[in-house]
Design an enzyme around this catalytic site. Structure first.
Site, PDB file in Angstrom:
ATOM      1  N   ARG A  52      24.237 -36.281   2.067  1.00 56.56           N
ATOM      2  CA  ARG A  52      23.744 -36.446   0.686  1.00 56.56           C
ATOM      3  C   ARG A  52      24.859 -36.925  -0.240  1.00 56.56           C
ATOM      4  O   ARG A  52      24.643 -37.788  -1.095  1.00 56.56           O
ATOM      5  CB  ARG A  52      23.135 -35.139   0.182  1.00 56.56           C
ATOM      6  N   LYS A 151      22.995 -36.903  -6.766  1.00 55.49           N
ATOM      7  CA  LYS A 151      23.586 -35.684  -7.324  1.00 55.49           C
ATOM      8  C   LYS A 151      24.826 -36.122  -8.102  1.00 55.49           C
ATOM      9  O   LYS A 151      25.944 -36.115  -7.587  1.00 55.49           O
ATOM     10  CB  LYS A 151      23.910 -34.702  -6.193  1.00 55.49           C
ATOM     11  N   GLU A 184      11.068 -30.217 -10.831  1.00 53.96           N
ATOM     12  CA  GLU A 184      11.939 -29.150 -10.317  1.00 53.96           C
ATOM     13  C   GLU A 184      12.514 -28.379 -11.488  1.00 53.96           C
ATOM     14  O   GLU A 184      12.178 -28.652 -12.652  1.00 53.96           O
ATOM     15  CB  GLU A 184      13.049 -29.759  -9.463  1.00 53.96           C
TER      16      GLU A 184
HETATM   17  N1  PMP Z   1      17.606 -29.536  -7.912  1.00 50.29           N
HETATM   18  C1  PMP Z   1      18.699 -29.724  -8.664  1.00 50.29           C
HETATM   19  C2  PMP Z   1      18.573 -30.473  -9.937  1.00 50.29           C
HETATM   20  C3  PMP Z   1      19.936 -29.214  -8.240  1.00 50.29           C
HETATM   21  O1  PMP Z   1      21.023 -29.398  -8.985  1.00 50.29           O
HETATM   22  C4  PMP Z   1      20.012 -28.508  -7.022  1.00 50.29           C
HETATM   23  C5  PMP Z   1      21.320 -27.995  -6.516  1.00 50.29           C
HETATM   24  N2  PMP Z   1      21.956 -27.125  -7.373  1.00 50.29           N
HETATM   25  C6  PMP Z   1      18.833 -28.313  -6.289  1.00 50.29           C
HETATM   26  C7  PMP Z   1      17.653 -28.864  -6.754  1.00 50.29           C
HETATM   27  C8  PMP Z   1      18.841 -27.557  -4.997  1.00 50.29           C
HETATM   28  O2  PMP Z   1      19.481 -28.310  -3.989  1.00 50.29           O
HETATM   29  P1  PMP Z   1      20.266 -27.623  -2.790  1.00 50.29           P
HETATM   30  O3  PMP Z   1      19.314 -26.711  -2.124  1.00 50.29           O
HETATM   31  O4  PMP Z   1      20.688 -28.746  -1.932  1.00 50.29           O
HETATM   32  O5  PMP Z   1      21.415 -26.891  -3.396  1.00 50.29           O
END
Ligand code: PMP
Length: 288
Positions: A52, A151, A184
């Protein structure tokens, strides 16, 4: 003990870990990052985080100066310097020093920064009693603007939503996309349970493809729970039997109220608690 920080091959004390104010990561939020957990000395879902990170960098035309294997070595060096078997790694790659203009092609020295520390996103009691959420007016970034799959170091979209939920006196914000579908939360993915099936918004809703989200989908399928990625409105949240959030920092946290409506019976539900237990089993027996 004060955390040690890796910057471009060197380990620094936290107080001495510095980058330039001319770094475009500072000037423009130009860069990418990952949040990664280390359980029992093993980096959890390491290759997924590397994939990622490098995909995010590719999407913003940022060339990470070291390979994925070298990055993993750098994380291990940082962990060894810190000497803790359980940690939260914050790995950043900034665009590097440039001019005061935007042009990223004038930045020639991306900074690789690895912090190994700890994180508590929500107070521990919320893992027992569940979190309250509110849907907010700030929309999640449109995928053709700043795609939420990147990200990136620029989290203002999420911070604006976080401000709204804090103002509302609630623990977390639900962000919708421009079509009104649930995307989300500010740093977590969202799941519901409806008629016994697990339902979560699809990637096309404009979300970060969470690594914890994927782990939970796999665990649910292993447990024989029907699992769907499906567009959801706020209605779908309000009528859910259960709701929970997933993220590397949050892990799995139950949700018991949304927009002042009780979810299910207002207690963390059985599917949530089962997945939480399965997740904990995975992390305590972590093999990477
Ligand atoms: N959505 C957002 C906006 C995030 O910043 C994150 C991570 N902090 C997630 C979802 C969750 O992703 P992950 O499970 O890979 O940490």
């Amino acid at each position: 003990m004060s955390p040690k920080v890796y910057i471009n091959g060197e380990i620094f004390e936290k107080e001495d870990a510095r980058i330039s104010v001319y770094d475009h990561g500072v000037l423009y939020g130009d860069g990418v990052f990952e949040g990664i957990r280390v359980y029992n000395g093993e980096i959890f879902r390491c290759s997924k985080h590397m994939d990622r990170l490098y995909a995010s960098a590719r999407a913003i035309a940022l060339e990470i100066p070291i390979s994925k294997d070298e990055m993993v070595d750098a994380m291990h060096r940082t962990l060894d310097a810190n000497g803790t078997p359980d940690a939260y790694i914050r790995l950043l790659v900034t665009r590097g020093i440039g001019t005061l203009g935007l042009n990223p092609y004038e930045c020639h020295d991306p900074q690789v920064i690895i912090i190994a520390d700890s994180i508590a996103l929500y107070p521990p009691e919320y893992y027992e009693k569940g979190l309250e959420l509110v849907s907010v007016a700030t929309l999640r970034n449109h995928p053709n603007a700043v795609n939420p799959r990147i990200k990136s170091l620029n989290y203002l979209n999420n911070i604006l939503a976080k401000i709204e939920c804090i103002q509302a006196g609630v623990g977390e914000a639900i962000m919708l996309n421009k079509d009104g579908y649930v995307a989300e939360c500010t740093g977590d993915n969202i799941f519901t349970v409806r008629n016994g099936a697990l339902v979560t918004p699809p990637v096309h809703a404009g979300i970060l493809e969470g690594i914890t989200r994927q782990v939970v989908i796999e665990l649910a399928r292993e447990a024989g729970i029907e699992t769907r990625e499906q567009d959801m409105t706020r209605f779908d949240l309000y009528v859910a039997e259960e709701c929970f959030l997933t993220g590397t920092a949050a892990e799995i946290i139950p949700v018991v109220r949304i927009d002042s409506r009780e979810i299910g019976d207002g207690q963390p539900g059985p599917v949530t608690l089962m997945l939480l237990k399965m997740f904990r089993d995975q992390t305590t027996n972590n093999t990477g």
